[in-house]
Design a protein around this motif. Structure first.
Motif, PDB file in Angstrom:
ATOM      1  N   LYS A  61       0.833  -1.215   0.000  1.00 10.44           N
ATOM      2  CA  LYS A  61       0.000   0.000   0.000  1.00 10.44           C
ATOM      3  C   LYS A  61       0.863   1.259   0.000  1.00 10.44           C
ATOM      4  CE  LYS A  61      -4.086  -1.971   2.146  1.00 10.44           C
ATOM      5  NZ  LYS A  61      -4.956  -2.011   3.323  1.00 10.44           N
ATOM      6  N   ARG A  63       3.911   1.505  -1.129  1.00  9.69           N
ATOM      7  CA  ARG A  63       4.535   1.619  -2.461  1.00  9.69           C
ATOM      8  C   ARG A  63       3.533   2.201  -3.456  1.00  9.69           C
ATOM      9  NH1 ARG A  63       7.479  -4.211  -2.512  1.00  9.69           N
ATOM     10  NH2 ARG A  63       9.342  -3.592  -1.389  1.00  9.69           N
ATOM     11  N   GLY A  64       2.287   1.756  -3.364  1.00  8.23           N
ATOM     12  CA  GLY A  64       1.260   2.270  -4.266  1.00  8.23           C
ATOM     13  C   GLY A  64       1.034   3.753  -4.093  1.00  8.23           C
ATOM     14  N   VAL A  65       1.027   4.206  -2.849  1.00  9.47           N
ATOM     15  CA  VAL A  65       0.842   5.637  -2.568  1.00  9.47           C
ATOM     16  C   VAL A  65       2.041   6.437  -3.093  1.00  9.47           C
ATOM     17  CG1 VAL A  65       0.733   7.345  -0.711  1.00  9.47           C
ATOM     18  CG2 VAL A  65      -0.693   5.296  -0.610  1.00  9.47           C
ATOM     19  N   LYS A  67       4.045   5.683  -5.540  1.00 10.69           N
ATOM     20  CA  LYS A  67       4.102   5.673  -6.991  1.00 10.69           C
ATOM     21  C   LYS A  67       3.127   6.673  -7.607  1.00 10.69           C
ATOM     22  CE  LYS A  67       5.770   1.004  -7.781  1.00 10.69           C
ATOM     23  NZ  LYS A  67       5.474  -0.320  -8.360  1.00 10.69           N
ATOM     24  N   LYS A  68       2.069   7.021  -6.889  1.00 18.67           N
ATOM     25  CA  LYS A  68       1.078   7.960  -7.400  1.00 18.67           C
ATOM     26  C   LYS A  68       1.636   9.369  -7.460  1.00 18.67           C
ATOM     27  CE  LYS A  68      -3.020   5.442  -5.940  1.00 18.67           C
ATOM     28  NZ  LYS A  68      -4.201   5.454  -5.080  1.00 18.67           N
ATOM     29  N   ASP A  69       2.620   9.657  -6.621  1.00 21.23           N
ATOM     30  CA  ASP A  69       3.197  11.016  -6.564  1.00 21.23           C
ATOM     31  C   ASP A  69       4.114  11.289  -7.699  1.00 21.23           C
ATOM     32  OD1 ASP A  69       1.781  11.568  -4.309  1.00 21.23           O
ATOM     33  OD2 ASP A  69       3.422  11.109  -2.944  1.00 21.23           O
TER      34      ASP A  69
END
Length: 69
Positions: A61, A63-65, A67-69
C-alpha cells in the motif's frame, strides 16, 4: 501465507489433536502434552505468517501511494 505453509500448519495442528486424543484415551499424559504443544506450535506459526502477510500488504500500500506522486 503460502498454500504450502497453510497445509503444513494445519497438518501439524491435526497431528497434535490426534496425539492429544490418543494420550487422553490411553492415559498417557506425556503424549497428551506433546499433542497440545504441537497444536500451540502450529498456532504460533499461523500467527507469524499472518503478521508477515499484514506487513507485506502494508508495504504494498505504501509503495502504491508513493508511486502515485
Amino acid at each position: 501465507m503460502s498454500l504450502g505453509d497453510k497445509i503444513g500448519n494445519k497438518a501439524e495442528d491435526l497431528g497434535g489433536k490426534a496425539k492429544e486424543a490418543a494420550g487422553k484415551a490411553t492415559g498417557d499424559d506425556e503424549l497428551r502434552a506433546e499433542g497440545q504443544a504441537d497444536q500451540a506450535k502450529a498456532g504460533l506459526k499461523d500467527a507469524v505468517e499472518n503478521v508477515k502477510d499484514a506487513v507485506g500488504d502494508a508495504v504494498d500500500k505504501v509503495r502504491g501511494v508513493l508511486k502515485k506522486d
